[in-house]
Design a protein around this motif. Structure first.
Motif, PDB file in Angstrom:
ATOM      1  N   MET A   1       0.833  -1.195   0.000  1.00  0.00           N
ATOM      2  CA  MET A   1       0.000   0.000   0.000  1.00  0.00           C
ATOM      3  C   MET A   1       0.873   1.253   0.000  1.00  0.00           C
ATOM      4  O   MET A   1       0.871   2.035  -0.931  1.00  0.00           O
ATOM      5  CB  MET A   1      -0.905  -0.013   1.238  1.00  0.00           C
ATOM      6  CG  MET A   1      -1.730   1.264   1.367  1.00  0.00           C
ATOM      7  SD  MET A   1      -2.560   1.360   2.946  1.00  0.00           S
ATOM      8  CE  MET A   1      -3.008   3.075   2.954  1.00  0.00           C
ATOM      9  N   ALA A   3       4.044   3.541  -0.511  1.00  0.00           N
ATOM     10  CA  ALA A   3       5.183   3.511  -1.423  1.00  0.00           C
ATOM     11  C   ALA A   3       6.465   3.390  -0.609  1.00  0.00           C
ATOM     12  O   ALA A   3       6.559   3.936   0.492  1.00  0.00           O
ATOM     13  CB  ALA A   3       5.218   4.785  -2.256  1.00  0.00           C
ATOM     14  N   PRO A   4       7.465   2.661  -1.106  1.00  0.00           N
ATOM     15  CA  PRO A   4       8.714   2.518  -0.356  1.00  0.00           C
ATOM     16  C   PRO A   4       9.503   3.824  -0.329  1.00  0.00           C
ATOM     17  O   PRO A   4       9.277   4.728  -1.141  1.00  0.00           O
ATOM     18  CB  PRO A   4       9.461   1.441  -1.130  1.00  0.00           C
ATOM     19  CG  PRO A   4       8.896   1.513  -2.492  1.00  0.00           C
ATOM     20  CD  PRO A   4       7.458   1.899  -2.343  1.00  0.00           C
ATOM     21  N   THR A   5      10.432   3.901   0.628  1.00  0.00           N
ATOM     22  CA  THR A   5      11.224   5.122   0.769  1.00  0.00           C
ATOM     23  C   THR A   5      12.052   5.399  -0.478  1.00  0.00           C
ATOM     24  O   THR A   5      12.266   6.559  -0.835  1.00  0.00           O
ATOM     25  CB  THR A   5      12.131   4.986   1.996  1.00  0.00           C
ATOM     26  OG1 THR A   5      11.324   4.586   3.097  1.00  0.00           O
ATOM     27  CG2 THR A   5      12.810   6.282   2.319  1.00  0.00           C
ATOM     28  N   GLU A   6      12.515   4.297  -1.152  1.00  0.00           N
ATOM     29  CA  GLU A   6      13.316   4.493  -2.361  1.00  0.00           C
ATOM     30  C   GLU A   6      12.557   5.309  -3.401  1.00  0.00           C
ATOM     31  O   GLU A   6      13.137   6.161  -4.089  1.00  0.00           O
ATOM     32  CB  GLU A   6      13.710   3.146  -2.975  1.00  0.00           C
ATOM     33  CG  GLU A   6      14.652   2.328  -2.129  1.00  0.00           C
ATOM     34  CD  GLU A   6      13.878   1.422  -1.191  1.00  0.00           C
ATOM     35  OE1 GLU A   6      12.651   1.590  -1.076  1.00  0.00           O
ATOM     36  OE2 GLU A   6      14.508   0.545  -0.574  1.00  0.00           O
ATOM     37  N   ALA A   7      11.254   5.060  -3.528  1.00  0.00           N
ATOM     38  CA  ALA A   7      10.472   5.778  -4.540  1.00  0.00           C
ATOM     39  C   ALA A   7      10.439   7.276  -4.234  1.00  0.00           C
ATOM     40  O   ALA A   7      10.603   8.110  -5.126  1.00  0.00           O
ATOM     41  CB  ALA A   7       9.055   5.214  -4.591  1.00  0.00           C
ATOM     42  N   TYR A   8      10.263   7.597  -2.948  1.00  0.00           N
ATOM     43  CA  TYR A   8      10.237   9.015  -2.586  1.00  0.00           C
ATOM     44  C   TYR A   8      11.590   9.670  -2.836  1.00  0.00           C
ATOM     45  O   TYR A   8      11.669  10.808  -3.308  1.00  0.00           O
ATOM     46  CB  TYR A   8       9.838   9.180  -1.116  1.00  0.00           C
ATOM     47  CG  TYR A   8       8.381   8.928  -0.847  1.00  0.00           C
ATOM     48  CD1 TYR A   8       7.435   9.878  -1.173  1.00  0.00           C
ATOM     49  CD2 TYR A   8       7.952   7.746  -0.279  1.00  0.00           C
ATOM     50  CE1 TYR A   8       6.097   9.665  -0.938  1.00  0.00           C
ATOM     51  CE2 TYR A   8       6.616   7.515  -0.031  1.00  0.00           C
ATOM     52  CZ  TYR A   8       5.697   8.475  -0.357  1.00  0.00           C
ATOM     53  OH  TYR A   8       4.373   8.255  -0.128  1.00  0.00           O
ATOM     54  N   ALA A  49      10.825  11.824   3.760  1.00  0.00           N
ATOM     55  CA  ALA A  49      10.779  10.390   3.459  1.00  0.00           C
ATOM     56  C   ALA A  49      11.713   9.616   4.385  1.00  0.00           C
ATOM     57  O   ALA A  49      11.355   8.568   4.936  1.00  0.00           O
ATOM     58  CB  ALA A  49      11.160  10.163   1.999  1.00  0.00           C
ATOM     59  N   ARG A  52      10.243   9.314   7.860  1.00  0.00           N
ATOM     60  CA  ARG A  52       9.273   8.234   8.026  1.00  0.00           C
ATOM     61  C   ARG A  52       9.984   6.889   8.113  1.00  0.00           C
ATOM     62  O   ARG A  52       9.609   6.009   8.887  1.00  0.00           O
ATOM     63  CB  ARG A  52       8.290   8.227   6.862  1.00  0.00           C
ATOM     64  CG  ARG A  52       7.162   7.241   7.104  1.00  0.00           C
ATOM     65  CD  ARG A  52       6.396   6.927   5.862  1.00  0.00           C
ATOM     66  NE  ARG A  52       7.215   6.239   4.881  1.00  0.00           N
ATOM     67  CZ  ARG A  52       6.718   5.552   3.859  1.00  0.00           C
ATOM     68  NH1 ARG A  52       5.438   5.499   3.673  1.00  0.00           N
ATOM     69  NH2 ARG A  52       7.512   4.961   2.996  1.00  0.00           N
ATOM     70  N   HIS A  53      11.054   6.736   7.321  1.00  0.00           N
ATOM     71  CA  HIS A  53      11.760   5.455   7.336  1.00  0.00           C
ATOM     72  C   HIS A  53      12.373   5.190   8.716  1.00  0.00           C
ATOM     73  O   HIS A  53      12.210   4.123   9.291  1.00  0.00           O
ATOM     74  CB  HIS A  53      12.852   5.470   6.270  1.00  0.00           C
ATOM     75  CG  HIS A  53      13.486   4.130   6.067  1.00  0.00           C
ATOM     76  ND1 HIS A  53      13.006   3.220   5.165  1.00  0.00           N
ATOM     77  CD2 HIS A  53      14.547   3.536   6.665  1.00  0.00           C
ATOM     78  CE1 HIS A  53      13.739   2.126   5.214  1.00  0.00           C
ATOM     79  NE2 HIS A  53      14.690   2.282   6.101  1.00  0.00           N
TER      80      HIS A  53
END
Lengths: 107, 201
Positions: A1, A3-8, A49, A52-53
Motif C-alpha cells: 500500500m 510507497a517505499p522510501t526508495e520511490a520518494y 521520506a 518516516r523510514h
C-alpha cells in the motif's frame, strides 16, 4: 500500500535535477530563484521520506526529521524575502534581471 | 502506490513547467501546483502539520510574494541565447534519468522496510505537539538561530527597500518579511501603505 522510501527519494532526485536544470538554463534571475525553490522542496521531500523510514526504528528520529524540514521552511522564507528585495533593487538600477549581464561583483 | 504515482506525475509535470514555460507567471503558477502536490505527499508520509505549513507558508505566503514581484518587475520573456535543441533535450533526459537512478541505487541496500504500525505510532501523525517537542528539545539551538536569521532577513529587506524612500515602489516590499504582523486593514484602504511606512520608520 505505502510507497517505499526508495520511490520518494528517487522522486526527490528527479525534482532536484529539474530544478538544477532551471538554474542552469534560465536567464532571468527571478526564474533562477523559482528553480532554487524547487530544489529546496526536493530536499525537503527527501528529509520527510527518511524521517518516516527511521521512525520505524527510533521514536525520536522521525519527529526530529520533520522538525528539521520546519526549520528549512523558515530559512527559505527569510531567503525569499531578502533575495526578492535584492532583485527589486537590481531591477530598479538597470531595468533587467538577466543574469548574464550581472557581472559587477566579478573579481 | 497508486496515490504516489499520481502525485509523482503531477509534481514532475509541474516542475518541468517551472523550467520550460516561457511566461514567468505561468512558471510560478506551475510551481504552486507542484508545492500543493508536495503537501499532499507529506500527508501520505504522515507529516500532517508539515503539510499544513507547506500550504500556508510556501503555496500561500512565499508564492504570493513571488507573484507580487513578478507583476511589479514585469519580467520579459527571454529565451536561451544559443539554440541547440538536440543537445538540450539529451541533457535534460540524462539529468532526470541519472538523478532517479542515483536516488534508487543509493538507498537500495536490501534493508527491510519498517513496520507501518510502528511508524504511525512513533510519528504520532506528524502532529504539532510532537514537532514542538523536538523543536524545543533537541533542536533548541537551531530554533534560536532561525529567530536571529528571520530578524536579520526583515532588517535586510527593509534596508534594501529604504535606499530610495521617494520611489513609489517602496511600499509593497515593506511587508516582504515572512511574518507580516500588524497588517490589520485600516479604514480608508490604507493598509498596504501603512504597513510600508511602518517598516521604513
Amino acid at each position: 500500500m505505502n510507497a517505499p522510501t526508495e520511490a520518494y527519494v528517487a522522486l526527490s532526485g528527479v525534482l532536484f535535477a529539474i530544478g538544477a536544470m532551471g538554474v542552469l538554463t534560465r536567464r532571468s534571475a527571478i526564474m533562477v530563484f523559482l528553480s532554487i525553490e524547487l530544489m529546496l522542496n526536493a530536499a525537503n521531500l527527501a528529509i520527510v521520506a527518511y524521517a518516516r523510514h527511521w521512525a520505524g526504528f527510533d521514536a525520536l528520529a522521525g519527529l526530529t526529521g520533520q522538525t528539521v524540514v520546519f526549520i528549512v521552511l523558515a530559512v527559505a522564507a527569510a531567503e525569499v524575502a531578502v533575495g526578492l528585495g535584492i532583485l527589486v533593487a537590481i531591477f530598479r538600477d538597470r531595468s533587467s534581471t538577466d543574469v548574464d549581464t550581472l557581472a559587477e561583483v566579478r573579481l | 502506490m497508486v496515490t504516489f504515482t499520481v502525485l509523482a506525475v503531477v509534481m514532475v509535470v509541474g516542475a518541468l513547467g517551472v523550467v520550460l514555460l516561457k511566461q514567468p507567471v505561468h512558471a510560478a503558477l506551475s510551481l504552486v501546483g507542484t508545492l500543493l502536490a508536495l503537501a499532499v505527499t507529506y500527508v501520505t508520509l504522515e507529516a500532517h502539520f508539515l503539510a499544513a505549513i507547506q500550504v500556508i507558508v510556501y503555496a500561500g505566503a512565499i508564492m504570493v510574494l513571488f507573484l507580487f514581484v513578478l507583476m511589479l518587475l514585469n519580467v520579459k520573456d527571454i529565451g536561451p541565447r544559443r539554440a541547440l535543441p538536440g543537445v538540450r533535450w539529451a541533457a535534460y533526459a540524462t539529468a532526470v534519468v541519472l538523478a532517479a537512478a542515483v536516488g534508487v541505487v543509493a538507498f537500495w541496500d536490501g534493508r527491510p522496510a519498517p513496520d507501518p504500525a510502528v511508524v504511525s505510532l512513533h510519528l504520532q501523525g506528524g502532529s504539532a505537539g510532537g514537532i514542538g517537542d523536538a523543536l524545543f528539545g533537541e533542536l533548541l539551538l537551531a530554533f534560536h538561530l532561525v529567530g536571529v536569521l528571520l530578524l536579520t532577513g526583515v532588517v535586510g529587506a527593509v534596508a534594501l527597500v529604504q535606499r530610495r524612500a521617494e520611489s513609489t515602489h517602496g511600499a509593497p516590499k515593506g511587508g516582504g518579511g515572512p511574518a507580516p504582523e500588524g497588517s490589520t486593514p485600516l479604514p480608508g484602504g490604507r493598509s498596504a501603505g501603512a504597513l510600508g511606512s511602518g517598516g521604513a520608520r
